[in-house]
Design an enzyme around this catalytic site. Structure first.
Site, PDB file in Angstrom:
ATOM      1  N   SER A 103       0.830  -1.204   0.000  1.00  0.00           N
ATOM      2  CA  SER A 103       0.000   0.000   0.000  1.00  0.00           C
ATOM      3  C   SER A 103       0.872   1.264   0.000  1.00  0.00           C
ATOM      4  CB  SER A 103      -0.959  -0.067   1.196  1.00  0.00           C
ATOM      5  OG  SER A 103      -1.918   0.964   1.157  1.00  0.00           O
ATOM      6  N   ASP A 153      -9.653  -3.394  -6.208  1.00  0.00           N
ATOM      7  CA  ASP A 153      -9.024  -2.578  -5.161  1.00  0.00           C
ATOM      8  C   ASP A 153      -9.393  -1.108  -5.362  1.00  0.00           C
ATOM      9  OD1 ASP A 153      -7.451  -1.263  -3.358  1.00  0.00           O
ATOM     10  OD2 ASP A 153      -5.612  -2.362  -3.824  1.00  0.00           O
ATOM     11  N   HIS A 184      -7.780  -4.653  -1.526  1.00  0.00           N
ATOM     12  CA  HIS A 184      -6.547  -4.060  -1.017  1.00  0.00           C
ATOM     13  C   HIS A 184      -5.921  -5.011  -0.003  1.00  0.00           C
ATOM     14  CE1 HIS A 184      -4.176  -0.408  -1.025  1.00  0.00           C
ATOM     15  NE2 HIS A 184      -4.100  -0.423   0.287  1.00  0.00           N
TER      16      HIS A 184
END
Length: 200
Positions: A103, A153, A184
């Site tokens: 991320s 995502d 995610h």
């Protein structure tokens, strides 16, 4: 050493994994993942220096998915300096170094590969986006990048990741792309694919 961090010594013939956590995380977040990828690797795990309402991040953002690109560049140089210092401090010169990020950590890892190939030549990035829109035209022919993203995502949309892939390939980087049906997250399939890529 400008960043708070954790260092775990590993086998001299195993890679050094630079662990870059996601928003709100810390140096311990990716240790389990790293052990799956390379059980005997040395681990260098800094903490993101930016606070967003108390959550640690690697750089500022203006809104969800909207990066402060000037800050991305400045923080990338800060992280690069930290890595160079750590190489000296822990006797890691000559060792293979691989950035592993999730991320927000994947985004700073991506920025490192594009902006500072003198520091990082290999990266395994999970749920990444395009970190900077117009990076310099560095020759990345010695760079290897593994990218895993979810098709659903909302936080790291595929079009942004595709732009990142295109920029890497235009600069002659070797890019391995993994896609999963989730959001995610880091899936077991992604972990196995990254493990195979690291061993190749």
């Amino acid at each position: 050493m400008t960043l708070e961090h954790k260092f775990i010594e590993g086998s001299p013939d195993a890679p050094v994994l630079l662990l870059l956590h996601g928003t709100g995380g810390g140096p311990d977040d990716l240790v389990g993942l790293a052990r799956e990828l390379s059980p005997s690797a040395a681990l260098l795990a800094p903490a993101g220096p930016v606070s967003e309402h108390g959550a640690a991040r690697w750089f500022r953002r203006l809104a969800e998915g909207v990066f402060d690109y000037d800050d991305v560049r400045a923080r990338t140089d800060q992280l690069a300096s930290f890595v160079l210092d750590a190489r000296q401090e822990y006797g890691l010169d000559g060792r293979r170094l691989v950035a592993v990020g999730f991320s927000n950590g994947a985004n700073i890892g991506g920025a490192l590969t594009l902006l500072r190939p003198d520091v990082v030549r290999e990266a395994a990035l999970f749920a990444s986006m395009l970190p900077v829109p117009d990076p310099p035209g560095h020759d990345l022919s010695a760079t290897r990048v593994f990218l895993s993203n979810g098709e659903r995502d909302p936080m790291a949309p595929l079009p942004s990741n595709e732009q990142f892939i295109q920029l890497l390939r235009e600069r002659s980087a070797s890019v391995t792309v993994h896609r999963h049906h989730g959001g995610h997250q880091i899936t077991l399939d992604a972990l196995q694919a990254a493990k195979d890529w690291l061993a190749a």
